[in-house]
Design a protein around this motif. Structure first.
Motif, short mmCIF file in Angstrom:
data_model
loop_
_atom_site.label_atom_id
_atom_site.label_comp_id
_atom_site.label_asym_id
_atom_site.label_seq_id
_atom_site.Cartn_x
_atom_site.Cartn_y
_atom_site.Cartn_z
N GLN A 2 0.82 -1.21 0.00
CA GLN A 2 0.00 0.00 0.00
C GLN A 2 0.85 1.27 0.00
N THR A 3 2.04 1.19 0.63
CA THR A 3 2.85 2.40 0.76
C THR A 3 3.58 2.76 -0.54
N ARG A 5 2.45 3.19 -3.61
CA ARG A 5 1.77 4.16 -4.48
C ARG A 5 2.04 5.60 -4.05
N PRO A 6 1.77 5.93 -2.76
CA PRO A 6 2.03 7.33 -2.38
C PRO A 6 3.50 7.72 -2.50
N PHE A 10 4.85 10.66 -4.81
CA PHE A 10 5.67 11.70 -4.16
C PHE A 10 6.99 11.87 -4.93
N ARG A 13 6.38 13.53 -8.41
CA ARG A 13 6.09 14.97 -8.35
C ARG A 13 7.31 15.76 -7.90
N ASN A 14 8.12 15.13 -7.05
CA ASN A 14 9.33 15.82 -6.59
C ASN A 14 10.28 16.14 -7.74
N ARG A 17 9.49 19.39 -9.01
CA ARG A 17 9.49 20.45 -8.00
C ARG A 17 10.71 21.34 -8.21
N VAL B 100 3.62 18.78 2.59
CA VAL B 100 4.39 18.36 1.41
C VAL B 100 3.98 19.26 0.24
N PRO B 101 4.90 20.07 -0.27
CA PRO B 101 4.49 21.08 -1.26
C PRO B 101 3.96 20.52 -2.57
N VAL B 102 4.34 19.28 -2.91
CA VAL B 102 3.88 18.74 -4.21
C VAL B 102 2.54 18.03 -4.11
N PHE B 103 2.00 17.95 -2.90
CA PHE B 103 0.68 17.34 -2.72
C PHE B 103 -0.37 18.41 -2.46
N GLU B 107 -4.28 15.39 -0.53
CA GLU B 107 -3.22 14.37 -0.63
C GLU B 107 -2.30 14.41 0.58
N PHE B 111 -1.92 11.14 2.73
CA PHE B 111 -0.58 10.52 2.69
C PHE B 111 -0.30 9.72 3.97
N ILE B 112 -0.67 10.30 5.12
CA ILE B 112 -0.41 9.63 6.40
C ILE B 112 -1.20 8.32 6.47
N GLN B 114 -2.29 6.57 3.90
CA GLN B 114 -1.73 5.62 2.92
C GLN B 114 -0.47 4.96 3.48
N MET B 115 0.31 5.74 4.20
CA MET B 115 1.53 5.18 4.79
C MET B 115 1.18 4.18 5.91
N PHE B 118 -3.75 2.19 4.55
CA PHE B 118 -5.11 2.35 4.04
C PHE B 118 -5.11 2.34 2.51
N SER B 119 -6.20 1.86 1.93
CA SER B 119 -6.28 1.89 0.46
C SER B 119 -6.42 3.36 0.04
N ASN B 120 -6.10 3.62 -1.19
CA ASN B 120 -6.15 4.99 -1.71
C ASN B 120 -7.56 5.57 -1.54
N ARG B 159 -4.17 16.69 9.11
CA ARG B 159 -3.20 15.61 8.93
C ARG B 159 -2.87 14.95 10.28
#
Lengths: 421, 230
Positions: A2-3, A5-6, A10, A13-14, A17, B100-103, B107, B111-112, B114-115, B118-120, B159
């Motif tokens: 699961q981790t 994908r994010p 990330f 996208r970075n 940036r 997170v500037p790109v989210f 998101e 993100f927390i 998902q980490m 949890f499913s998207n 968050r």
């Protein structure tokens, strides 16, 4: 997972940036890898050209001749080509062409020039040397016809030098078997062009039967060129020995002569072809080190700038392994984009040069090193792939060091001076 | 108000070496924090507020003494286990938001989750709900650079609470905000504290925060010199 994908999102996208920094890293990868692939292609075309010149010009794959022939190619090195020997050669399934290779003097109405006279049987040369293929292309018939024995094929450059033309006569002089000067007058049937200016300036071809008759050398030659019908590949060329079983029986038929491989006859060409891999390695290492400096320097800078952000992510609950995965994915994405661009560029470059790279302005030089003045860039996907993987693998591996250092969190940086530590 | 301590500090000390001398940032602190508490740690700069917050959050280890979370001593956790603990049981709010500037806002919150595994879809659904709770339903697709300071801090709060942590640790959360935004943020945190029962420990100099806290703990030279509960 699961981790993944994010983290993947990330990382991707970075990349955008800091477009300037990512652009620099992608450019470094593109330029470095493209230069390696270009060098691979160049070396490949160089080696192929050298092998082609060595095997298909006049040298062939093997030659039967006396031991002294290489140092002193003259009439004294002649030997009898018996019918039994001819039968063995015939049964060997190898292409073979008997020759008389003699130093001579060519004389026109205007000039006299020292030349290299090769008396050949054009039918046999067809599969062995360039002159056979030239005769076939130009449809030169009757060269071996005993009714028209006094024919000559001359290089265009030599024609110019002698200030003569096709259709005119040349007088040839060489040493006879009695040691005295022998002379013959031959009509120029055709003029050939050759990528090697030396070949065009110095080579003359006359019918073998005519030469044997002229010099009173019945069934005698001083050189037999042999060639395998199966084309010798570059990989096979790098091997030091031949695995052709027929050679043994041929050797036995010529006990007084030597059977020399192209490796013995053209040691420079063999050394160059054998060292092609080493040249590729040296170039790969050189570019790899340069790329590494550029990449690591930029990577260190970027990680230094991002240390607070990484620390905050650690505080939020991202393990160092997550952060390493994130940073490695960013690096991998940069290297992948650079790789894709360099491969696309190289494919486009090779496709855009179907007529090869014209080095005719360096004709003397290319001839000197034994390659054609037209280099055809090619690609060896296996070599490209292995060099790409080696380079990208090394960069990823070494890039992992600063990434590992930047994410080696135990506790917050501010506790570095803790008494416990 | 719950009566079992979520956090317990027993004789906690934290000392740092400064050349030849030793600085005691935290000195023999005993503290019990209960579920649903809304605490403000205050005191002068260098009094040990942030160090105590770091020790409670498992970001630092005490030189002596013990910190318990749900009666489990944090010293028994490995570094990786402490990181897991922070991800699942502790929410953090920083002075400088640290989004997170790109989210997008959504998101960032998701993100927390998902980490955490949890499913998207679930992560986004939960995050949307929390962002509605903090009043950002219309701005959830904006990136941090497109949000004001107050809005960014709201995202940071969302968050911090989205995973329903045991406690939320906030280090000077209003320091970068004007008084109007600070007031709104405090109201939001109090509302979440009351509605969800989330424990908040806030370190701050801000009189507004001190005023709003139900329990006020003053620190000086690493020691608790006043606890309004005591």
């Amino acid at each position: 997972m699961q981790t993944s994908r994010p983290i993947l999102l990330f990382a991707w996208r970075n990349l955008w940036r800091y477009p300037k920094r990512s652009g620099i890293l992608i450019s470094v990868t593109f330029l470095g890898l493209a230069s390696i692939l270009f060098f691979n292609s160049l070396m490949l075309s160089w080696a192929n050209s050298m092998l082609d010149n060595t095997l298909n010009n006049l040298g062939a794959q093997w030659q039967i001749q006396t031991e002294q022939m290489q140092q002193n190619p003259d009439i004294e090195q002649r030997f009898l080509l018996s019918s039994e020997q001819q039968k063995t050669l015939q049964n060997s399934s190898l292409f073979w062409a008997p020759r008389l290779n003699l130093p001579a003097i060519a004389k026109s109405e205007y000039d006299t020039v020292g030349v290299n006279l090769l008396a050949v049987n054009l039918n046999r040369e067809n599969n062995v040397s360039f002159i056979g293929r030239f005769a076939e292309q130009e449809k030169i018939s009757g060269f071996n016809n005993p009714k028209h024995p006094y024919q000559l094929i001359v290089g265009k450059a030599l024609l110019d030098r002698l200030n003569t033309a096709v259709g005119r006569k040349l007088v040839l002089m060489t040493q006879g078997k009695d040691g005295k000067l022998a002379e013959i007058g031959l009509r120029i049937t055709a003029a050939f062009e050759h990528s090697d200016p030396n070949v065009e300036k110095t080579m003359l071809f006359m019918p073998l039967a005519t030469a044997q008759k002229w010099l009173l050398l019945e069934n005698q030659v001083n050189q037999i060129s042999l060639k395998n019908p199966q084309t010798l590949t570059l990989q096979e060329a790098k091997i030091t020995t031949d695995s052709v079983p027929q050679l043994e029986s041929i050797k036995q038929q010529f006990p007084q002569e030597s059977l020399l491989s192209w490796r013995d006859l053209q040691p420079y060409a063999f050394a160059s072809i054998s060292m092609m891999d080493s040249f590729n390695w040296v170039w790969l290492a050189m570019i790899g080190v340069l790329m590494l400096f550029a990449l690591l320097n930029t990577l260190y800078m970027s990680l230094y700038e991002r240390r607070t952000e990484l620390q905050r992510l650690f505080v939020l609950g991202l393990k160092p392994s997550h952060l390493r995965r994130l940073l490695l994915l960013e690096l991998l994405a940069i290297l992948s984009i650079g790789t894709a661009l360099s491969w696309a560029f190289m494919f486009a470059l090779v496709a855009s040069l179907p007529d090869g790279i014209d080095l005719s302005f360096l004709a003397e030089g290319t001839a000197w090193i034994g390659i054609s003045h037209q280099l055809f860039l090619g690609y060896d996907i296996e070599l490209w792939l292995s060099n790409t993987l080696q380079l990208i693998g090394a960069l990823l591996l070494l890039g992992a060091i600063p990434i590992w250092r930047a994410t080696r969190f135990k506790v917050l940086q501010q506790t570095r001076n803790s008494l416990e530590d | 108000m719950f009566h079992s301590p979520v956090i317990e500090c027993q004789g906690v000390c934290k000392a740092f070496a400064d050349g030849d001398s030793v600085i005691k940032a935290i000195d023999q602190v005993d503290l019990e924090v209960f579920g649903g508490d809304f605490i403000c740690l205050y005191g002068a700069s260098g009094s040990g507020k942030t160090t105590l917050l770091n020790l409670i959050g498992g970001l630092d280890r005490p030189s002596s003494g013990e910190v318990f979370l749900d009666k489990h001593p944090l010293s028994h956790y490995s570094d990786d286990e402490l990181t897991d603990l922070r991800l699942h049981k502790i929410g953090f709010i920083f002075q400088s938001y640290n989004l997170v500037p790109v989210f997008s806002a959504l998101e960032n919150v998701a993100f927390i989750l998902q980490m955490q595994g949890f499913s998207n879809r679930d992560a986004l659904a939960k995050s949307e709900y929390i962002l509605q709770q903090v009043g950002l339903s219309k701005l959830m697709h904006r990136h941090p650079a497109e949000l004001s300071g107050g809005q960014q801090q709201r995202v940071a709060i969302a968050r911090a609470i989205v995973a329903q942590p045991k406690i939320v640790l906030a280090d000077e959360p209003t320091a970068n905000l004007d008084s109007k935004n600070s007031e709104q943020l405090l109201q939001l945190m109090k509302q979440l504290n009351q509605e969800l029962g989330t424990t908040f420990i806030i370190s701050s100099h801000d009189p507004q925060v001190i005023q709003a806290a139900e329990r006020k703990i003053e620190l000086a030279d690493g020691k608790i010199i006043h606890d309004s509960l005591a």
